[in-house]
Design an enzyme around this catalytic site. Sequence first.
Site, PDB file in Angstrom:
ATOM      1  N   TYR A 113      -3.973  21.467 155.273  1.00  0.00           N
ATOM      2  CA  TYR A 113      -5.246  22.119 155.574  1.00  0.00           C
ATOM      3  C   TYR A 113      -5.535  23.141 154.475  1.00  0.00           C
ATOM      4  CZ  TYR A 113      -9.135  23.539 158.513  1.00  0.00           C
ATOM      5  OH  TYR A 113     -10.386  23.811 158.986  1.00  0.00           O
ATOM      6  N   LYS A 162      -7.981  -2.452 173.127  1.00  0.00           N
ATOM      7  CA  LYS A 162      -8.362  -3.109 171.875  1.00  0.00           C
ATOM      8  C   LYS A 162      -7.774  -2.363 170.684  1.00  0.00           C
ATOM      9  CE  LYS A 162     -11.239  -6.352 170.244  1.00  0.00           C
ATOM     10  NZ  LYS A 162     -11.639  -7.616 170.853  1.00  0.00           N
ATOM     11  N   ASP A 181     -17.970  -5.597 174.188  1.00  0.00           N
ATOM     12  CA  ASP A 181     -18.470  -5.552 175.564  1.00  0.00           C
ATOM     13  C   ASP A 181     -19.884  -4.976 175.659  1.00  0.00           C
ATOM     14  OD1 ASP A 181     -16.098  -6.652 176.252  1.00  0.00           O
ATOM     15  OD2 ASP A 181     -15.325  -4.962 177.384  1.00  0.00           O
ATOM     16  N   ASP A 225     -16.891 -10.059 170.682  1.00  0.00           N
ATOM     17  CA  ASP A 225     -17.224 -10.989 171.771  1.00  0.00           C
ATOM     18  C   ASP A 225     -17.987 -12.198 171.230  1.00  0.00           C
ATOM     19  OD1 ASP A 225     -16.167  -9.362 173.895  1.00  0.00           O
ATOM     20  OD2 ASP A 225     -17.857  -8.033 173.551  1.00  0.00           O
ATOM     21  N   ALA A 234     -25.569 -19.395 176.662  1.00  0.00           N
ATOM     22  CA  ALA A 234     -26.377 -18.962 175.519  1.00  0.00           C
ATOM     23  C   ALA A 234     -26.316 -17.459 175.334  1.00  0.00           C
ATOM     24  CB  ALA A 234     -27.829 -19.430 175.691  1.00  0.00           C
ATOM     25  N   GLY A 235     -25.173 -16.860 175.723  1.00  0.00           N
ATOM     26  CA  GLY A 235     -24.973 -15.441 175.486  1.00  0.00           C
ATOM     27  C   GLY A 235     -24.424 -15.199 174.092  1.00  0.00           C
ATOM     28  N   ALA A 236     -23.830 -14.016 173.901  1.00  0.00           N
ATOM     29  CA  ALA A 236     -23.352 -13.611 172.582  1.00  0.00           C
ATOM     30  C   ALA A 236     -22.337 -14.604 172.025  1.00  0.00           C
ATOM     31  CB  ALA A 236     -22.734 -12.215 172.668  1.00  0.00           C
ATOM     32  N   ALA A 237     -21.344 -14.971 172.832  1.00  0.00           N
ATOM     33  CA  ALA A 237     -20.292 -15.860 172.342  1.00  0.00           C
ATOM     34  C   ALA A 237     -20.825 -17.265 172.089  1.00  0.00           C
ATOM     35  CB  ALA A 237     -19.135 -15.894 173.337  1.00  0.00           C
ATOM     36  N   ASN A 297     -13.944 -16.792 181.514  1.00  0.00           N
ATOM     37  CA  ASN A 297     -12.835 -15.966 182.007  1.00  0.00           C
ATOM     38  C   ASN A 297     -13.266 -15.197 183.252  1.00  0.00           C
ATOM     39  OD1 ASN A 297     -10.334 -16.168 180.682  1.00  0.00           O
ATOM     40  ND2 ASN A 297     -11.203 -15.270 178.836  1.00  0.00           N
ATOM     41  N   ASN A 343      -8.899 -14.035 171.407  1.00  0.00           N
ATOM     42  CA  ASN A 343      -9.492 -13.307 170.281  1.00  0.00           C
ATOM     43  C   ASN A 343      -8.490 -12.490 169.488  1.00  0.00           C
ATOM     44  OD1 ASN A 343     -11.836 -14.381 171.248  1.00  0.00           O
ATOM     45  ND2 ASN A 343     -12.984 -12.464 171.264  1.00  0.00           N
TER      46      ASN A 343
END
Length: 758
Positions: free
Chosen positions: A46, A101, A144, A169, A202-205, A294, A326
């Site tokens: 410092y 994560k 998420d 995701d 038809a979502g994100a994944a 899932n 993943n």
Amino acid sequence: MAENTKSGLSFTEQEALLFHAQGRPGKLEIMPTKPMATQRDLSLAYSPGVAVPVRKIAEDPSLAFDYTARGNMVAVISNGTAILGLGNLGPLASKPVMEGKAVLFKRFADVDSIDLEVDTEDPDTFINCVRYLGPSFGGINLEDIKAPECFIIESRLRELMDIPVFHDDQHGTAIISTAGLINALHLTGRDIRTTKLVCNGAGAAGIACIELVKALGMPHQNVILCDTKGVVYKGRTEGMNQWKSAHAVETSARSLAEAMDGADVVFGLSAKGALSKEMILSMAKDPIIFAMANPDPEITPEEAHAIRGDAIVATGRSDYPNQVNNVLGFPYIFRGALDVRATTINDRMKIAAAEALALLAREDVPDEVAAAYRGQRPRFGRDYIIPVPFDPRLISTIPEAVARAAIDSGVARKPIVDWEQYRHQLSARRDPAAGTLQRIFSKVKQKPRRIVFAEGEEEQVIRAAASFATQGLGTAILVGREDQIRATAAAAGIDLNREGMQIANARLSARTKDYADTLYARLQRKGFLHRDCVRLVNTDRNYFGALMVALGDADAMVSGVTRNYSVVLEEVCQVIDPKPGQKVIGVSIALCRGRTVLIADTAVHDMPTAEELAHIAVQAARFARRLGYDPRVAMLAYSTFGHPEGERSARVREAVQILDRQRVDFEYDGEMAADVALNPDRMALYPFCRLTGPANVLVMPAFHSASIATKMLQELGGSTVIGPLLVGLDKPVQIMPLGSQDSDIVNMAAFAAFDTVG
């Protein structure tokens, strides 16, 4: 209390809560990487010392990667609008997931990470919050966040920030599923350019998956996207957005069932039970079914195989083969991106990761992978198209592929000059022993040797021998019955016809008589008859292997998988003498929090005399030099420089006096306690101590203390211990611990070969 079994693992809610609450709550803590023990340390860390890097970074912002943790730091960021399969539970509820994560980043790829939970569902507010955090991190992992907001957020942040922004995701699932698809197409003889795929979800994944397979070469018209309202076709208006519209196709199909008629592949990213028996029956020959919902898939592998015995099935669950997980992607993708200081993660980097994963699944798997499968060793095929998360080769395979793609596509700001060295560095991030081992491997590859694998009928030994030969370390000679060796190899899927593999059978060898005569000459005055020696050569592989080495038919030998260390050592010493003027000792290499320490004697001398302790010190120092270390030898005792007094400490002091008279050419001192030998602050209390720094060679006063210390280091200290390695034999032999895995055997074989090179 209810028991959770949906994931395939059995635990109660109370167990899960206790896991997160016990000790320090949560799963993360901050640890300094620099010493903070003295006033000087604080002054450097410092004020005023910190002002120096501050000014340098102000002059050249790129130096932040050199003087701060930014280059190895990823932020895991969420607003909790799509937590796992639980829905929108808010940012605070997402924190356990985000902490998890961050832990995975560190555990699998040595990427430091911190979780940030943002309390807003407004995309613009979220974007403005994150964009200004750029100077703190080397990358951003979004997690998420519900669709379609996740598309907006990621797209805008990628435009605004000069570091990788990656919504796992979306892209993590896409990369792993694409890797599995590459192998499934390979196994079924399909061409991606003529393959027809249906994606339900038809979502994100789902959007990310079909974008990546198209980038890989699947034609746009061959992919049909479905959502809860049916097929996304050209002209549809209900429930559409710009991301779905980009994948609309000309088709007469309007329902999922109609779309799947004749399809080669289905990607399920929707909900339990979405795929019916009739849909699966309508698919083409050898259907490829990725049911990735899932915690419960659209159809279970049991159900799918009952309907179509020719199906290849993958899910998102760990209790089934072919898990789309993943964790196979994001830690290693960020590792490669950070190492070249990439500005983004583009399609070429994602495809490189997918292709590297696919190729890795085709390779023979090590013991760590077999352990993940509860002892069943998987082989590339319909039930093994994706590597498992604990495959130790992931860290040295995926980041390299990603880094190369980043450089080739022009998004890297830091080149990698030596790719072999980079692979070694990657391996060392997961395994502290890797750095030391790679130095050994590099030297051995320059002068490959013939190594006897004495227990050649054991599967893990055969596997290790094959790995040894494949890596270019030398010729592997398996000792045993050829028919038994070949049968075991065939059952395990190991090719023995590769270059560098040999089999030696004592009963068929033309050298057996010479070996028996040599052994008899050595043992005839120790109560052995000639027929005893013939029997030993014919039936005991340690005698046969050691005689191969002794008479120059091989360069070195490894054994010990099926017998106790002391038994193998006794048999070997019946054949091979110590080097002139030396004693046989055991040296263990302990790798502890970035420090490497050699410990001797950990295998042979029970209660060494002063003369033997001096011998051990000389040989351990010589071995340290061969490994590239400048030896600083501490002669350990329970006392330090005469206090408290004791008979055993007197032996250690006498050993130091012997070294004085020998005028050895390395630093040494003693007797001293372990804390004095290893801690510079403790050592400073004894200004007369001859060591110029912490000891890196510890000579233990007795075998029992050496054995206890090394095992405690492993079990309580989290250290990695290699050995004990045999030092001092006239011909190189290394003995593994009973029941060693194939990777351990390869390492010991490399050390045996290393003994023969300069």
